[in-house]
Design a protein around this motif. Structure first.
Motif, PDB file in Angstrom:
ATOM      1  N   ALA A 111     105.158  30.922 113.024  1.00  0.00           N
ATOM      2  CA  ALA A 111     104.007  30.517 113.818  1.00  0.00           C
ATOM      3  C   ALA A 111     104.316  29.249 114.612  1.00  0.00           C
ATOM      4  O   ALA A 111     103.833  29.087 115.723  1.00  0.00           O
ATOM      5  CB  ALA A 111     102.813  30.307 112.911  1.00  0.00           C
ATOM      6  N   ALA A 112     105.125  28.373 114.062  1.00  0.00           N
ATOM      7  CA  ALA A 112     105.443  27.128 114.756  1.00  0.00           C
ATOM      8  C   ALA A 112     106.185  27.383 116.071  1.00  0.00           C
ATOM      9  O   ALA A 112     106.011  26.642 117.036  1.00  0.00           O
ATOM     10  CB  ALA A 112     106.262  26.223 113.856  1.00  0.00           C
ATOM     11  N   LEU A 113     107.005  28.444 116.119  1.00  0.00           N
ATOM     12  CA  LEU A 113     107.724  28.762 117.349  1.00  0.00           C
ATOM     13  C   LEU A 113     106.767  29.085 118.490  1.00  0.00           C
ATOM     14  O   LEU A 113     107.038  28.769 119.648  1.00  0.00           O
ATOM     15  CB  LEU A 113     108.672  29.941 117.122  1.00  0.00           C
ATOM     16  CG  LEU A 113     109.927  29.634 116.332  1.00  0.00           C
ATOM     17  CD1 LEU A 113     110.710  30.912 116.063  1.00  0.00           C
ATOM     18  CD2 LEU A 113     110.797  28.636 117.056  1.00  0.00           C
ATOM     19  N   TYR A 114     105.650  29.699 118.167  1.00  0.00           N
ATOM     20  CA  TYR A 114     104.709  30.093 119.210  1.00  0.00           C
ATOM     21  C   TYR A 114     103.930  28.905 119.771  1.00  0.00           C
ATOM     22  O   TYR A 114     103.191  29.052 120.746  1.00  0.00           O
ATOM     23  CB  TYR A 114     103.781  31.194 118.706  1.00  0.00           C
ATOM     24  CG  TYR A 114     104.534  32.492 118.529  1.00  0.00           C
ATOM     25  CD1 TYR A 114     104.986  33.209 119.634  1.00  0.00           C
ATOM     26  CD2 TYR A 114     104.842  32.981 117.266  1.00  0.00           C
ATOM     27  CE1 TYR A 114     105.701  34.378 119.487  1.00  0.00           C
ATOM     28  CE2 TYR A 114     105.556  34.151 117.108  1.00  0.00           C
ATOM     29  CZ  TYR A 114     105.989  34.842 118.219  1.00  0.00           C
ATOM     30  OH  TYR A 114     106.713  36.000 118.078  1.00  0.00           O
ATOM     31  N   LEU A 115     104.117  27.722 119.198  1.00  0.00           N
ATOM     32  CA  LEU A 115     103.566  26.517 119.803  1.00  0.00           C
ATOM     33  C   LEU A 115     104.419  26.089 120.998  1.00  0.00           C
ATOM     34  O   LEU A 115     103.932  25.420 121.903  1.00  0.00           O
ATOM     35  CB  LEU A 115     103.490  25.380 118.776  1.00  0.00           C
ATOM     36  CG  LEU A 115     102.543  25.594 117.598  1.00  0.00           C
ATOM     37  CD1 LEU A 115     102.677  24.448 116.601  1.00  0.00           C
ATOM     38  CD2 LEU A 115     101.102  25.737 118.073  1.00  0.00           C
TER      39      LEU A 115
ATOM     40  N   ASN B 248     106.002  34.018 123.691  1.00  0.00           N
ATOM     41  CA  ASN B 248     106.212  35.312 123.030  1.00  0.00           C
ATOM     42  C   ASN B 248     107.662  35.432 122.552  1.00  0.00           C
ATOM     43  O   ASN B 248     108.470  34.525 122.760  1.00  0.00           O
ATOM     44  CB  ASN B 248     105.859  36.460 123.992  1.00  0.00           C
ATOM     45  CG  ASN B 248     106.584  36.343 125.320  1.00  0.00           C
ATOM     46  OD1 ASN B 248     107.756  35.994 125.364  1.00  0.00           O
ATOM     47  ND2 ASN B 248     105.888  36.624 126.412  1.00  0.00           N
ATOM     48  N   LYS B 249     107.973  36.571 121.954  1.00  0.00           N
ATOM     49  CA  LYS B 249     109.324  36.814 121.428  1.00  0.00           C
ATOM     50  C   LYS B 249     110.370  36.814 122.534  1.00  0.00           C
ATOM     51  O   LYS B 249     111.498  36.367 122.328  1.00  0.00           O
ATOM     52  CB  LYS B 249     109.367  38.151 120.687  1.00  0.00           C
ATOM     53  CG  LYS B 249     108.629  38.158 119.382  1.00  0.00           C
ATOM     54  CD  LYS B 249     108.720  39.544 118.753  1.00  0.00           C
ATOM     55  CE  LYS B 249     107.785  39.644 117.577  1.00  0.00           C
ATOM     56  NZ  LYS B 249     107.777  41.001 117.006  1.00  0.00           N
TER      57      LYS B 249
ATOM     58  N   LYS C 269     115.157  34.569 125.146  1.00  0.00           N
ATOM     59  CA  LYS C 269     115.790  34.011 126.336  1.00  0.00           C
ATOM     60  C   LYS C 269     116.278  32.588 126.090  1.00  0.00           C
ATOM     61  O   LYS C 269     117.350  32.207 126.557  1.00  0.00           O
ATOM     62  CB  LYS C 269     114.820  34.035 127.513  1.00  0.00           C
ATOM     63  CG  LYS C 269     114.589  35.412 128.081  1.00  0.00           C
ATOM     64  CD  LYS C 269     113.579  35.360 129.222  1.00  0.00           C
ATOM     65  CE  LYS C 269     113.296  36.737 129.767  1.00  0.00           C
ATOM     66  NZ  LYS C 269     112.319  36.692 130.871  1.00  0.00           N
ATOM     67  N   SER C 270     115.518  31.807 125.356  1.00  0.00           N
ATOM     68  CA  SER C 270     115.922  30.443 125.047  1.00  0.00           C
ATOM     69  C   SER C 270     117.180  30.429 124.179  1.00  0.00           C
ATOM     70  O   SER C 270     118.105  29.648 124.426  1.00  0.00           O
ATOM     71  CB  SER C 270     114.784  29.701 124.346  1.00  0.00           C
ATOM     72  OG  SER C 270     115.184  28.399 124.012  1.00  0.00           O
ATOM     73  N   LEU C 271     117.216  31.301 123.187  1.00  0.00           N
ATOM     74  CA  LEU C 271     118.404  31.395 122.336  1.00  0.00           C
ATOM     75  C   LEU C 271     119.613  31.855 123.140  1.00  0.00           C
ATOM     76  O   LEU C 271     120.717  31.314 122.992  1.00  0.00           O
ATOM     77  CB  LEU C 271     118.149  32.348 121.168  1.00  0.00           C
ATOM     78  CG  LEU C 271     117.195  31.853 120.092  1.00  0.00           C
ATOM     79  CD1 LEU C 271     116.844  32.983 119.134  1.00  0.00           C
ATOM     80  CD2 LEU C 271     117.784  30.677 119.347  1.00  0.00           C
ATOM     81  N   ALA C 272     119.409  32.850 123.996  1.00  0.00           N
ATOM     82  CA  ALA C 272     120.509  33.358 124.822  1.00  0.00           C
ATOM     83  C   ALA C 272     121.022  32.267 125.759  1.00  0.00           C
ATOM     84  O   ALA C 272     122.237  32.117 125.941  1.00  0.00           O
ATOM     85  CB  ALA C 272     120.055  34.578 125.615  1.00  0.00           C
ATOM     86  N   SER C 273     120.118  31.500 126.336  1.00  0.00           N
ATOM     87  CA  SER C 273     120.513  30.413 127.231  1.00  0.00           C
ATOM     88  C   SER C 273     121.341  29.373 126.484  1.00  0.00           C
ATOM     89  O   SER C 273     122.372  28.899 126.990  1.00  0.00           O
ATOM     90  CB  SER C 273     119.265  29.767 127.836  1.00  0.00           C
ATOM     91  OG  SER C 273     119.626  28.698 128.668  1.00  0.00           O
ATOM     92  N   ASP C 274     120.920  29.036 125.284  1.00  0.00           N
ATOM     93  CA  ASP C 274     121.665  28.074 124.472  1.00  0.00           C
ATOM     94  C   ASP C 274     123.057  28.604 124.135  1.00  0.00           C
ATOM     95  O   ASP C 274     124.045  27.869 124.232  1.00  0.00           O
ATOM     96  CB  ASP C 274     120.886  27.753 123.193  1.00  0.00           C
ATOM     97  CG  ASP C 274     121.566  26.688 122.362  1.00  0.00           C
ATOM     98  OD1 ASP C 274     121.794  25.578 122.887  1.00  0.00           O
ATOM     99  OD2 ASP C 274     121.887  26.971 121.181  1.00  0.00           O
TER     100      ASP C 274
ATOM    101  N   CYS D 271     117.975  39.163 129.958  1.00  0.00           N
ATOM    102  CA  CYS D 271     118.689  37.970 130.443  1.00  0.00           C
ATOM    103  C   CYS D 271     119.784  38.294 131.444  1.00  0.00           C
ATOM    104  O   CYS D 271     120.777  37.568 131.548  1.00  0.00           O
ATOM    105  CB  CYS D 271     119.294  37.220 129.256  1.00  0.00           C
ATOM    106  SG  CYS D 271     118.125  36.805 127.981  1.00  0.00           S
ATOM    107  N   GLY D 272     119.639  39.371 132.172  1.00  0.00           N
ATOM    108  CA  GLY D 272     120.670  39.764 133.135  1.00  0.00           C
ATOM    109  C   GLY D 272     121.011  38.665 134.124  1.00  0.00           C
ATOM    110  O   GLY D 272     122.177  38.432 134.433  1.00  0.00           O
ATOM    111  N   ASP D 273     119.989  37.957 134.611  1.00  0.00           N
ATOM    112  CA  ASP D 273     120.234  36.880 135.562  1.00  0.00           C
ATOM    113  C   ASP D 273     120.982  35.721 134.913  1.00  0.00           C
ATOM    114  O   ASP D 273     121.867  35.121 135.509  1.00  0.00           O
ATOM    115  CB  ASP D 273     118.929  36.396 136.184  1.00  0.00           C
ATOM    116  CG  ASP D 273     117.896  35.955 135.155  1.00  0.00           C
ATOM    117  OD1 ASP D 273     117.976  36.372 133.981  1.00  0.00           O
ATOM    118  OD2 ASP D 273     116.977  35.191 135.533  1.00  0.00           O
TER     119      ASP D 273
END
Length: 159
Positions: A1-5, A9-10, A15-20, A75-77
């Motif tokens: 639940a904390a992630l959704y702050l 959404n998933k 996308k954030s994990l992929a970017s990292d 995350c194609g771009d």
């Protein structure tokens, strides 16, 4: 639940994990290219630094293919940008090696960017069904050795 702050959404989390992951891969690649050592070794280490984590996921995880498909869809771009940035890093190193007389791009009728793209396209061919991580690493080492040896500056006989 904390992630959704922090994320809506998933997909945003993914996308954030992929970017990292992509940023860390490019940092590893850049460090390898800027290190001391033989050109072939630095290029091999850079490609491994950029690619090996994803190769392991794709080849060793039972759901690796699905994960990569989803990464491509969402995350194609990001992936295209990472590939472009890595090609630029590699181009910079090949251009410097040519200026230093370590390789002869003109003799191969290649620009530094053309050589970088050619090598990266060849690397993609090392991945495929039935390939293990070790197969990929061995193939990569051989490919880079042959590639750099083929571009090696030759001394020309004097008249």
């Amino acid at each position: 639940a904390a992630l959704y702050l922090q994320f809506r959404n998933k997909e945003e989390i993914f996308k954030s994990l992929a970017s990292d992951l992509q940023d860390r891969a490019l940092a590893r690649a850049g460090a390898a290219l800027d290190a001391d050592g033989a050109l072939a070794e630095r290029i091999r280490a850079a490609i491994e630094g950029k690619s090996l984590e994803m190769v392991r996921i794709a080849l060793e995880s039972p759901h690796g293919g699905e994960l990569l498909d989803e990464t491509g869809r969402l995350c194609g771009d990001l992936i295209a940008d990472t590939e472009r940035r890595f090609a630029e890093q590699l181009t910079r190193v090949l251009r410097r090696a040519a200026a230093d007389g370590e390789i002869d791009l003109a003799a191969a009728e290649l620009s530094a960017s053309g050589a970088a793209v050619l090598l990266l396209r060849a690397v993609k061919g090392l991945k495929g069904p039935g390939v293990t991580v070790e197969d990929f690493q061995r193939g990569l080492a051989a490919l880079v050795r042959v590639f750099v040896a083929g571009l090696a500056a030759r001394t020309r006989p004097t008249a």
